[in-house]
Structures are given as C-alpha cells and as structure tokens.
Design a protein around this motif. Structure first.
Motif, short mmCIF file in Angstrom:
data_model
loop_
_atom_site.label_atom_id
_atom_site.label_comp_id
_atom_site.label_asym_id
_atom_site.label_seq_id
_atom_site.Cartn_x
_atom_site.Cartn_y
_atom_site.Cartn_z
N LEU A 187 -0.65 9.00 4.01
CA LEU A 187 -1.53 7.84 4.07
C LEU A 187 -2.91 8.27 4.52
CD1 LEU A 187 -1.94 4.67 4.08
CD2 LEU A 187 -1.39 4.80 6.52
N LYS A 188 -3.92 7.88 3.78
CA LYS A 188 -5.29 8.17 4.14
C LYS A 188 -5.99 6.87 4.54
CE LYS A 188 -8.61 9.30 1.15
NZ LYS A 188 -9.42 10.11 0.20
N ILE A 189 -6.56 6.89 5.73
CA ILE A 189 -7.34 5.76 6.20
C ILE A 189 -8.80 6.19 6.16
CG2 ILE A 189 -7.72 4.09 8.05
CD1 ILE A 189 -4.96 4.83 9.16
N SER A 190 -9.57 5.54 5.34
CA SER A 190 -10.99 5.86 5.19
C SER A 190 -11.83 4.90 6.02
CB SER A 190 -11.41 5.76 3.72
OG SER A 190 -10.61 6.59 2.91
N ASP A 191 -13.02 5.40 6.43
CA ASP A 191 -13.94 4.54 7.19
C ASP A 191 -13.19 3.86 8.34
OD1 ASP A 191 -15.86 1.53 6.48
OD2 ASP A 191 -16.24 3.15 7.92
N SER A 192 -12.56 4.65 9.16
CA SER A 192 -11.70 4.13 10.22
C SER A 192 -12.43 3.13 11.12
CB SER A 192 -11.17 5.28 11.08
OG SER A 192 -10.35 6.13 10.31
N GLN A 193 -11.73 2.09 11.47
CA GLN A 193 -12.27 1.05 12.33
C GLN A 193 -11.43 0.95 13.60
OE1 GLN A 193 -12.35 -2.49 9.90
NE2 GLN A 193 -13.74 -1.59 8.40
N LEU A 194 -12.04 0.39 14.63
CA LEU A 194 -11.33 0.28 15.91
C LEU A 194 -10.02 -0.49 15.75
CD1 LEU A 194 -14.31 -0.43 18.34
CD2 LEU A 194 -13.13 1.74 17.95
N GLY A 195 -10.02 -1.44 14.84
CA GLY A 195 -8.82 -2.24 14.61
C GLY A 195 -7.70 -1.49 13.91
N ASP A 196 -8.00 -0.27 13.46
CA ASP A 196 -6.94 0.52 12.84
C ASP A 196 -6.06 1.22 13.86
OD1 ASP A 196 -9.26 1.65 10.26
OD2 ASP A 196 -7.96 -0.12 10.31
N ALA A 197 -6.47 1.18 15.11
CA ALA A 197 -5.67 1.81 16.17
C ALA A 197 -4.31 1.14 16.26
CB ALA A 197 -6.39 1.71 17.50
N ALA A 198 -3.27 1.93 16.07
CA ALA A 198 -1.91 1.37 16.02
C ALA A 198 -0.93 2.52 15.85
CB ALA A 198 -1.76 0.40 14.85
N MET A 199 0.34 2.15 15.85
CA MET A 199 1.37 3.10 15.46
C MET A 199 1.67 2.84 13.98
SD MET A 199 4.69 3.99 17.72
CE MET A 199 5.53 5.55 17.55
N TYR A 200 1.75 3.90 13.21
CA TYR A 200 2.01 3.79 11.79
C TYR A 200 3.36 4.40 11.46
CZ TYR A 200 -2.79 2.30 11.07
OH TYR A 200 -3.97 1.60 11.11
N VAL B 254 -2.70 6.20 -0.62
CA VAL B 254 -1.63 7.17 -0.41
C VAL B 254 -1.76 8.31 -1.41
CG1 VAL B 254 -0.04 5.46 0.54
CG2 VAL B 254 0.00 5.95 -1.93
N ASN B 255 -1.17 9.43 -1.03
CA ASN B 255 -1.01 10.57 -1.93
C ASN B 255 0.49 10.78 -2.08
OD1 ASN B 255 -1.05 12.90 -3.41
ND2 ASN B 255 -2.11 14.13 -1.88
N PHE B 256 1.01 10.30 -3.19
CA PHE B 256 2.44 10.35 -3.45
C PHE B 256 2.76 11.55 -4.32
CE2 PHE B 256 6.65 9.42 -4.19
CZ PHE B 256 6.95 8.97 -5.47
N GLN B 257 3.50 12.49 -3.79
CA GLN B 257 3.92 13.68 -4.51
C GLN B 257 5.45 13.65 -4.61
OE1 GLN B 257 1.77 15.93 -5.80
NE2 GLN B 257 0.05 14.69 -5.03
N LYS B 258 5.94 13.12 -5.72
CA LYS B 258 7.37 12.89 -5.85
C LYS B 258 8.18 14.17 -5.80
CE LYS B 258 10.71 10.12 -8.43
NZ LYS B 258 10.91 9.19 -9.58
N ALA B 259 7.72 15.18 -6.49
CA ALA B 259 8.48 16.43 -6.53
C ALA B 259 8.56 17.06 -5.13
CB ALA B 259 7.84 17.40 -7.51
N ALA B 260 7.50 16.94 -4.40
CA ALA B 260 7.46 17.51 -3.05
C ALA B 260 8.04 16.55 -2.03
CB ALA B 260 6.03 17.85 -2.67
N LYS B 261 8.37 15.33 -2.43
CA LYS B 261 8.89 14.29 -1.53
C LYS B 261 7.94 14.09 -0.36
CE LYS B 261 13.61 15.06 -3.05
NZ LYS B 261 14.99 15.48 -2.70
N SER B 262 6.70 13.89 -0.72
CA SER B 262 5.66 13.71 0.27
C SER B 262 4.91 12.41 0.00
CB SER B 262 4.68 14.89 0.19
OG SER B 262 3.55 14.67 1.00
N PHE B 263 4.53 11.72 1.07
CA PHE B 263 3.90 10.40 0.93
C PHE B 263 2.92 10.23 2.08
CE2 PHE B 263 3.44 6.25 -0.63
CZ PHE B 263 3.67 5.29 0.34
#
Lengths: 114, 116
Positions: free
Chosen positions: A77-90, A66-75
């Motif tokens: 998610l980075k998925i690296s080396d994506s795999q077929l099993g990563d297909a989903a709703m997040y 994750v890239n958590f930027q508290k001041a910006a209230k941003s969070f």
C-alpha cells in the motif's frame, strides 16, 4: 490455512511525503480478495482499498494505491501526500472468493510527522 | 455506506459475572456477522461466525460455552461472555456482511471489556 505477513511493525513519514507498507500472503487459491484496512485511535476499522485477484490493474483510491504482484504474492500500500489524519494502524487482509472470513496481518502502525 | 453499531462501547464487570455485547446492522440486513477479539497493538483475531437462525461457527481454540453467540434477527447478533475472568478483558469487534455491497464486511466501533 492462509497467512498474511506484514513485516513492518512501525513506519514513520513526514507530512506530504509518501510511505509504502508491505504485505505478503500465502495461498494456493487463484481467486481471492485482498484488502487494506485503517484503524485510527478511535479503533473503528475503515476499508481503505480492495483488490480482486483476477484484476491485473492495481486499485487506487485517491491518495491510496496498491502494488499487487500476484506471482510474488505481494500487496503493498502506498500512501501519497501523507496527512496527519493518516496516522493509524493499517492491516492487510485476505479472503478467498468463496469464503467471507478475513485473515488479517499483524498490522503496521503509521506515524505522520508534522 | 453501511453502518454497524455496537453496544455498549465500554463495559466493566466483576469476575464471575456475564456480560452481553450487541452488534446491530443499522441500514442493511446481515445474515452473517463476525466477532473478533483484539488485544492492544495487535491484530484482529476471528472468534466466530454468526449466522442468522442457526448456530454460530467457532474458530479453533475459542470456547463456545464461554462466548455465547446468538443471531436472532437479520440485524442483531449478540456475544455473551459468561463467567468472565480478567483474562477476558479485551476489545471485541463485530462486523456484518453486506450482500448488497459485494459481500463487504462492515465493522462496528468495538466494545472494550474490562473484567475486575
């Protein structure tokens, strides 16, 4: 009331590539928790990663980070080396430190192309 | 990790009847459980917080007389949809709070309710 916004309804990524999902939230609290959950076609909710707001270091779990930027209230998610099993709703989720109820974003559907 | 089960996984009932959905924490005790409703391709909407030995707390807009929640033991919470109507058709998900796991919520696999 806390709100969680996921502005990307759908994202597509080539297998082995990287995809980043965005999430912003609104809160007046200083202490809270943020989560990313995965919901595959089976619809079983799976915790991907968790971040405590008081920790500056970004959480990582294998290919997920994750890239958590508290001041910006941003969070994001980075998925690296994506795999077929990563297909989903997040789903991005928020909860206050003294309350166990989760507030969920609208979700992002991730499709992985072979 | 902690396991939460739901039963049944899928139920079809006729309009006007009641249906009960069970949520069990299999390997831990949960004083608090949550019930969510999810429509296709949408997010989870919290319906109520179920507390063992006390009345459930319902979110605004959720009819407590329609969605009866009972949390009679530390491992079981039930949701009863009374006088079901087709608009109650949805996917219902429960979660259980694990005090031993930093207050993490563990989710059940969900129950698909279809009211005909």
């Amino acid at each position: 009331a806390q709100t969680v916004t996921q502005s990307q309804p759908e994202m597509s990524v080539q297998e082995a590539e990287t995809v980043t999902l965005s999430c912003t939230y609104d809160t007046s609290e200083s202490d809270y928790y943020l989560f990313w959950y995965k919901q595959p076609p089976s619809r079983q909710m799976i915790l991907v990663i968790r971040q405590e707001a008081y920790k500056q270091q970004n959480a990582t779990e294998n290919r997920f980070s994750v890239n958590f930027q508290k001041a910006a209230k941003s969070f994001s998610l980075k998925i690296s080396d994506s795999q077929l099993g990563d297909a989903a709703m997040y789903f991005c989720a928020y909860r206050r430190s003294n309350d166990y109820k989760l507030s969920f974003g609208a979700g992002t559907t991730v499709t992985v192309r072979a | 990790g902690a396991v939460v089960s739901q039963h049944p996984s899928w139920v079809i009932c006729k309009s006007g009847t009641s249906v009960k959905i069970e949520c069990r924490s299999l390997d831990f005790q949960a004083t608090t459980m949550f019930w969510y409703r999810q429509f296709p391709k949408q997010s989870l909407m919290l319906m109520a917080t179920s507390n063992e030995g006390s009345k459930a707390t319902y979110e605004q807009g959720v009819e407590k007389d329609k969605f009866l929640i009972n949390h009679a033991s530390l491992t079981l919470s039930t949701l009863t949809v009374t006088s079901a109507h087709p608009e109650d058709s949805s996917f219902y998900i429960c979660s259980a709070l694990s005090l031993a796991e930093a207050y993490e919520q563990y989710f059940g696999p969900g129950t698909r309710l279809t009211v005909t």
